[in-house]
Design an enzyme around this catalytic site. Structure first.
Site, PDB file in Angstrom:
ATOM      1  N   ARG A 217       0.834  -1.209   0.000  1.00 43.61           N
ATOM      2  CA  ARG A 217       0.000   0.000   0.000  1.00 43.61           C
ATOM      3  C   ARG A 217       0.866   1.256   0.000  1.00 43.61           C
ATOM      4  O   ARG A 217       0.583   2.250   0.678  1.00 43.61           O
ATOM      5  CB  ARG A 217      -0.951  -0.010   1.206  1.00 43.61           C
TER       6      ARG A 217
ATOM      7  N   ILE B 149     -30.622   4.293  10.500  1.00 46.50           N
ATOM      8  CA  ILE B 149     -30.346   3.241   9.522  1.00 46.50           C
ATOM      9  C   ILE B 149     -29.507   2.110  10.105  1.00 46.50           C
ATOM     10  O   ILE B 149     -29.360   1.058   9.502  1.00 46.50           O
ATOM     11  CB  ILE B 149     -29.689   3.849   8.266  1.00 46.50           C
ATOM     12  N   GLY B 150     -28.924   2.319  11.280  1.00 47.21           N
ATOM     13  CA  GLY B 150     -28.241   1.189  11.904  1.00 47.21           C
ATOM     14  C   GLY B 150     -27.019   1.554  12.713  1.00 47.21           C
ATOM     15  O   GLY B 150     -26.977   1.370  13.919  1.00 47.21           O
TER      16      GLY B 150
ATOM     17  N   GLU C 221     -24.362  -1.187  15.884  1.00 46.41           N
ATOM     18  CA  GLU C 221     -23.396  -1.891  15.023  1.00 46.41           C
ATOM     19  C   GLU C 221     -21.929  -1.696  15.434  1.00 46.41           C
ATOM     20  O   GLU C 221     -21.035  -1.727  14.597  1.00 46.41           O
ATOM     21  CB  GLU C 221     -23.601  -1.504  13.542  1.00 46.41           C
TER      22      GLU C 221
ATOM     23  N   ASP D 265     -30.333  -4.757   4.821  1.00 48.68           N
ATOM     24  CA  ASP D 265     -29.792  -3.692   3.964  1.00 48.68           C
ATOM     25  C   ASP D 265     -29.389  -4.218   2.598  1.00 48.68           C
ATOM     26  O   ASP D 265     -28.709  -5.241   2.504  1.00 48.68           O
ATOM     27  CB  ASP D 265     -28.530  -3.096   4.609  1.00 48.68           C
TER      28      ASP D 265
ATOM     29  N   HIS E 144     -32.928  -1.090   3.214  1.00 48.24           N
ATOM     30  CA  HIS E 144     -32.319   0.231   3.070  1.00 48.24           C
ATOM     31  C   HIS E 144     -31.440   0.253   1.834  1.00 48.24           C
ATOM     32  O   HIS E 144     -30.736  -0.708   1.535  1.00 48.24           O
ATOM     33  CB  HIS E 144     -31.480   0.557   4.311  1.00 48.24           C
TER      34      HIS E 144
ATOM     35  N   HIS F 204     -23.222  12.377   4.891  1.00 51.25           N
ATOM     36  CA  HIS F 204     -21.878  12.578   4.340  1.00 51.25           C
ATOM     37  C   HIS F 204     -21.316  13.937   4.746  1.00 51.25           C
ATOM     38  O   HIS F 204     -20.157  14.218   4.501  1.00 51.25           O
ATOM     39  CB  HIS F 204     -21.900  12.465   2.815  1.00 51.25           C
TER      40      HIS F 204
END
Ligand code: GLN
Ligand code: ZN
Length: 729
Positions: free
Chosen positions: A15, A409-410, A462, A577, A619, A672
């Site tokens: 990387r 959403i989670g 989560e 999802d 979702h 975002h």
């Protein structure tokens, strides 16, 4: 037979480019050091291809961020807002934005998981081309590869077709063509024998409309007097094949691993005056060639064919050799870039494929079919795909909620504390009990926040998941993980997709413990949270020997067991999802239907057997699915949440026009952005919802999971949502 490549991994085995970029951005590396890394990575890639004995090696794909961006700069197509900036500052501003200057848009490269920067062209004219960096790359490659170096040029029609154009296509193409001819002439002076012009847009459904542009481009290029290799990939040419093979080029390279290129050649013939670059080694799978398939294919190629990769190898990791944790029998059939080079030279030598045969035989001894999974798949009947009662009849049996129910959403903020806890457990610094106690504390806090704010359907947050696919893949059989198998997602963001190598099953519950913990802290319903079968499939490397449909069904059956266990544990609401459902759409529209049929069926297989009392949510993160609404409807989910905060009312209009019959939660919070949405903004959104949808259909939620946000943003944002919803109720 001669061999060719169309591009190679260019992120560095360790990387290197990512590390160098991040150090450079943090002021810890000077520009010369950044370029030193760039050259070292480029040269290593060329040498690997040379050592493998490849005859024509594509060069010029090397990049610090994105190849499309490189061509935007070379062709002088930098949008006005960046022109004050110079050199790398300008380059990285286009890629990542700068104070007060938004970055270029980023989107997926065809049906891959690579994201490129979208050219933005709003004036007919370019600010003068500068190909010096590209010519420099080519010369350095020539120093190592000699005449084997074949420059890769991004074709103008692809560049423009993928651009956000607010000017006439033909007019801007006329500006670009002389620049391309100038480049080809410069390459000729360098002694280049052949140039690859990549025009992958030719496989898209609307490619016929591009014919005049392609013809004028290649007529212009032919005048440069250099051999041209027109390269396409990711599908067959379809109905454009007959005229594309008449273009004035010496070589045409086609993908034989996707679509049905062989049938086109058999129906229309191959022109005797052109060399066929036959992409027979799949540049996007992680498997070595299957002797039977490849033998049958090779026997049918025209005489004037050379063998090659189907696409650039940038979509696979560098090599399998370093993956010493993987069982040897599996490693024997895995092929990343390096093994694919070996594969290609083996095929070109034309004789013995017995090493491949042995490798596959060993693999099947090691990973035989799982009889339980096979039986379960065979036992699937039509009833497995449908819920017992239609929505209007089952809805009254499900959770009772106030008007405009609120949910998220989670995921909740994955703070450094959360990541540290997971890292300590991974390193073995803490026991499983200690780890779970840590996770439970985060769950308790998150439930407390949601309860305190007054949300209606809660989530556990989560915190135990690094990634929504990896988490489930690690808990199911049939998946393996690499230690160094990185591929570029975009810029300096790399991912390590799981590899599906065998039948998928679920040995034990995957999410039930965390669900129970969360539900124990509240009387409000907590959602069971799962990643759907299509998303797990689309974000992994699929196995080579069964169809994607079958893999999706296997995953669906595993999820179905999980859902049943969640019901037993008391879950009244379960979310599955499918953010990757839409991006799995085939490039050719004619194939959309068959994909959508099995993809939706996989979701229905996972969710169809629940009790009528259980409310199923799904979702998706796309607002542009006006064109697949019928498929979304067929999911038969009771509730769907979708990204919406940044869009106007197009999607709501589309839902209304379609007459979407069930419940929808269009996002009111753009996750975002670090900006906390204003009350007025949320009100505006809700006002728009009630104009288009029936009140009983409307849910209110953020666009997507909150994992990348901070608690300081999330709490006021959710408080704002609740305040507006209460007023509207
Ligand atoms: N449940 C996931 C989350 O909230 C969904 C993520 C996604 O749609 N990409 O993080
Ligand atoms: Zn999402």
């Amino acid at each position: 037979m001669q061999t060719q490549t169309l591009g190679y991994p260019h992120i560095g085995r360790k990387r290197d480019i990512k590390r160098a970029l991040e150090a450079y951005w943090n002021g810890k590396l000077v520009e010369e050091e950044l370029w030193a890394t760039f050259w070292q990575v480029a040269e290593t890639g060329w040498k690997a291809q040379l050592d493998a004995g490849i005859d024509r090696i594509g060069v010029g794909y090397s990049t610090l961020y994105d190849t499309v961006l490189d061509w935007i700069v070379r062709l002088g197509l930098i949008p006005a807002r960046f022109r004050e900036l110079k050199d790398l500052a300008c380059y990285f501003a286009m890629a990542r934005g700068a104070p007060g200057i938004p970055a270029l848009d980023m989107t997926k490269w065809f049906d891959t998981n690579y994201h490129y920067l979208v050219p933005e062209i709003d004036e007919v004219g370019a600010q003068g081309a500068d190909f010096s960096d590209f010519l420099d790359l080519v010369q350095r490659a020539q120093a190592i590869l000699g005449e084997r170096a074949v420059p890769i040029v991004l074709g103008p029609v692809t560049l423009l077709r993928l651009a956000r154009l607010s000017v006439d296509f033909g007019a801007i193409l006329d500006v670009l063509l002389p620049l391309y001819v100038e480049l080809l002439s410069a390459l000729k002076i360098l002694g280049v024998q052949e140039v690859q012009i990549h025009e992958p847009v030719l496989v898209l459904s609307d490619a016929a409309a591009l014919r005049p542009h392609i013809e004028s481009a290649f007529t212009a290029f032919a005048k440069a007097g250099i051999h041209l290799n027109l390269v396409t990939y990711f599908d067959d040419l379809g109905d454009t094949y007959p005229w594309i093979v008449t273009l004035p080029v010496e070589v045409i390279s086609l993908d034989f691993t996707r679509g049905d290129t062989l049938s086109l050649i058999q129906s229309y013939g191959w022109p005797e005056d052109k060399v066929l670059g036959a992409g027979v080694v799949d540049g996007r799978s992680v498997w070595c060639s299957r002797p039977d398939t490849v033998r049958a294919l090779l026997a049918q190629l025209p005489e004037n064919a050379r063998l090659g990769m189907s696409s650039s190898l940038q979509f696979v990791p560098y090599g399998v050799a370093c993956e010493t944790d993987l069982p040897p029998a599996l490693r024997g059939v895995l092929a990343f870039a390096e093994e694919k080079l070996a594969d290609l030279t083996l095929l070109s030598a034309g004789d013995d494929l017995s090493t491949l045969e042995t490798a596959w035989a060993d693999f099947y001894d090691f990973a035989p079919a799982n009889p339980m999974v096979q039986t379960a798949v065979q036992a699937i009947t039509d009833q497995d795909f449908s819920r017992a009662l239609p929505y209007p009849e089952r809805r009254p049996l499900q959770v009772k909620l106030p008007l405009f129910p609120t949910t998220t959403i989670g995921s909740f903020p994955q703070t450094s504390d959360v990541r540290r806890l997971r890292a300590r457990f991974r390193r073995g610094d803490i026991t499983e009990t200690e780890y779970q106690a840590g996770i439970d504390a985060f769950i308790a806090y998150t439930i407390g926040v949601q309860d305190g704010l007054g949300l209606d359907v809660l989530v556990h947050g989560e915190f135990e998941r690094t990634d929504m696919v990896e988490y489930f893949a690690q808990k199911m059989t049939g998946f393996v993980f690499t230690s160094d198998g990185w591929v570029q997602s975009f810029g300096s963001r790399y991912v390590r997709p799981p590899i599906i190598f065998a039948d998928v099953s679920r040995p034990a519950p995957m999410t039930v413990r965390e669900f129970k913990v969360a539900q124990s802290y509240t009387r409000k319903p907590v959602k069971g949270m799962l990643t759907g079968p299509v998303t797990i499939l689309n974000w992994s490397y699929p196995r080579a020997d069964v169809t994607r449909q079958e893999i999706a069904y296997q995953i669906a059956l595993a999820l179905r067991e999980e859902i049943a266990d969640l019901e037993v544990a008391g879950a009244r609401v379960i979310q599955v999802d499918e953010p990757a459902l839409r991006e799995g759409l085939p490039l050719k529209r004619s194939r959309w239907n068959s994909y959508l049929t099995w993809a939706v069926d996989a979701f229905r297989l996972a969710t169809g057997k629940v009790k009528s009392e259980t409310q199923i949510h799904t979702h998706m993160c796309y607002s542009e699915f006006g064109d697949i609404l019928a498929a979304i409807d067929r999911l038969d989910a009771d509730v769907i949440s979708i990204e919406n905060a940044r869009s106007g009312d197009q999607m709501l209009r589309a839902l209304a026009e379609y007459g979407y019959p069930r419940e929808v939660g269009p996002g009111v919070y753009d996750i975002h952005s670090p900006v906390v949405p204003l009350i007025a903004f949320i009100e505006d959104k809700l006002c728009m919802f009630v104009q288009h949808l029936k009140p009983a259909q409307i849910w209110v939620n953020p666009d997507c999971g909150l994992k990348t946000r901070a608690w300081e943003e999330v709490i006021p944002a959710l408080r704002g949502i609740i305040e507006v919803v209460r007023k509207y109720r």
